[in-house]
Design an enzyme around this catalytic site. Structure first.
Site, PDB file in Angstrom:
ATOM      1  N   TYR A 216     -13.400 -52.267  -5.363  1.00  0.00           N
ATOM      2  CA  TYR A 216     -14.087 -52.293  -6.658  1.00  0.00           C
ATOM      3  C   TYR A 216     -15.536 -51.862  -6.501  1.00  0.00           C
ATOM      4  CZ  TYR A 216      -9.967 -55.040  -7.724  1.00  0.00           C
ATOM      5  OH  TYR A 216      -8.658 -55.455  -7.868  1.00  0.00           O
ATOM      6  N   HIS A 271     -13.508 -53.429 -12.944  1.00  0.00           N
ATOM      7  CA  HIS A 271     -13.830 -54.805 -12.580  1.00  0.00           C
ATOM      8  C   HIS A 271     -15.138 -55.274 -13.186  1.00  0.00           C
ATOM      9  CE1 HIS A 271     -13.068 -58.166  -9.686  1.00  0.00           C
ATOM     10  NE2 HIS A 271     -11.845 -57.698  -9.767  1.00  0.00           N
TER      11      HIS A 271
END
Ligand code: GCO
Ligand code: MG
Length: 462
Positions: A216, A271
């Site tokens: 992420y 995210h």
């Protein structure tokens, strides 16, 4: 002189219960006291309702005998399972209560509070038990108690399926598809490496693949953490360069499309790490690559900006693994601000609320994409697979490859073949736990690595 009275005639005459009294000849003295007859009426009422309960389902009422938490980490991630044992010998249910970052707190909530609340309750009353436990702490809707409740709830559905001798998806209304389409995770340091991994999953039969370059936020692209040099924060904290990340994602999609072609569905998880305006700009640059979904484009704290984001781009959005309670998403679903709900089923309280979320989504054409990485246990995966098989507005299911140790601990773990997830046809959720083996992999209580900083040390929502 007592003329012998024919027994049936006597009973009819008197309308009283016990023949013995009549034949004794002492009618007057047999009249019960008002208290006694009230008592008799009450227990007759209870027996009648139990009788009617039994007759309604045709099965004797069965009650909860014990509730406990089982913690295990056969693949590293802490997994929490609730085991509900019943008054019927050998009949028990399992449910997922996995909040991996604070696992021990969930164990305490289950072991210290649930027995007092649950023992003696009728296992059939799933909805009532959900509603009652949900408010039993007065303060409610948090990740710890919702996960504990989920474990209990899924276990009761497991028990009901076993009692009905059918898989849970049948109790939900049967199948809407033959198996559960799911997506795999492709990562890599470079776009080329990611593309090669996507190709590998396509060769295994996956039609949907999530692409991330270095996890992420592509942390490997971040240079010069000034806060670290300044001795701010902890040296172990992570560092992200949002600008470099927002530049890199379109290049990632471009490379993967060039190498893997137009057909594979590509998903990406931001995210919630990028500022809303940067997210709008990035999404606009992704439109040509036809992403299946962009996930968590905003943090739950920025949900109010969804209409703006939605209006600015055509890419589909998936949202919600961090959602705890319905108030966080009902209006947004009703306004179709996102296309897929990503709830972590145990985080919202189990199968009972998950079914309601799914049915709500159907009316607003918002489809499912339940959260399903390694910090959802195989029991949780089985539970959401049953839901996925049944709901019409199924979108896609996140998958994870469980290792052999995990499959040994959890016999009946869902299987993945050619990009489809399969559960077995056994009654209930179709999964079990080997408690002895589970104990071999104790949970740990490290707080997890979710401290992420910008160059100047500012915390980023991870
Ligand atoms: C996903 C999620 C996860 C979470 C993890 C937190 O889309 O699968 O974002 O990777 O980060 O479950 O514990
Ligand atoms: Mg996610």
């Amino acid at each position: 002189m007592n003329t012998p009275v024919r027994r049936r005639q006597a009973l009819k005459m008197l309308g009283l219960g016990s023949a013995a009294t009549v034949f004794g000849g002492k009618i007057a003295s047999a009249m019960p006291s008002p208290e006694k007859s009230a008592e008799r009426a009450k227990s007759a009422e209870r027996a009648k309702s139990a009788e009617s309960a039994k007759s309604a389902s045709g099965l004797p009422p069965i009650t909860i005998r014990s509730v406990k938490a089982i913690g295990t980490a056969p693949q590293g991630a802490n997994l929490i399972i609730v085991k509900v044992e019943t008054s019927e010998p050998g009949l028990y249910g399992l449910g997922c209560a996995t909040f991996t970052q604070r696992a021990e707190v969930v164990v305490t909530a289950i072991n210290n509070y649930m027995p007092d609340f649950c023992v003696g309750r009728n296992v059939d009353d799933i909805e009532d038990i959900w509603q009652a436990f949900f408010v039993s702490s007065y303060w409610r809707n948090g990740p710890v108690l919702n996960n504990a409740l989920s474990g209990l709830n899924q276990a009761l559905w497991d028990i009901k399926g076993k009692r009905a001798n059918m898989p849970v998806y049948q109790l939900l209304g049967g199948r809407a598809r033959f198996a559960v389409d799911c997506y795999a995770h492709a990562d890599g340091k470079t776009p080329e490496e990611v593309a090669a991994n996507v190709q590998k999953f396509m060769d295994q039969g996956f039609r949907h693949v999530r692409i991330q370059q270095g996890g992420y936020g592509s942390l490997q692209l971040a240079k010069q953490p000034d806060w670290r040099d300044a001795g701010f924060g902890k040296p172990t904290d992570d560092f992200m360069d949002a600008h470099a990340y927002v530049q890199a994602v379109p290049k990632l999609f471009q490379t993967v499309r060039k190498v893997c072609g137009p057909d594979v569905e590509l998903l990406h998880d931001t995210h919630e790490r990028v500022q809303p305006q940067d997210m709008i700009n990035m999404c606009r640059r992704l439109e040509d690559f036809d992403p299946y979904w962009i996930e968590d484009p905003l943090s739950p704290e920025n949900m109010h900006l969804f209409p703006q984001l939605r209006a600015a781009t055509t890419v589909p959005f998936a949202m919600g693994e961090l959602f705890n309670n319905p108030n966080e998403f009902v209006d947004y679903m009703a306004r179709r601000d996102f296309d897929y709900f990503r709830c972590h089923v145990s985080q919202i309280g189990g199968i009972t609320p998950a079914i309601k979320v799914a049915h709500l989504g159907e009316f607003f054409n918002v489809r499912s994409g339940w959260h399903g990485p390694g910090d959802v246990s195989p029991v949780g995966h089985a539970a959401q697979c049953h839901i996925d098989l049944n709901i019409w507005n199924f979108g896609i299911q996140e998958s994870v490859f469980f290792n052999d140790a995990t499959k040994e601990v959890f016999p009946g773990t869902p299987e993945i073949k050619k990009g489809y997830m399969y559960i077995n046809e056994a009654p209930g959720l179709g999964i079990d736990i080997n408690e002895k083996l589970a104990a071999k992999y104790p949970i740990n209580n490290n707080a997890g690595k979710w401290t992420l900083r910008k160059r100047d040390g500012t915390i980023i929502r991870p």
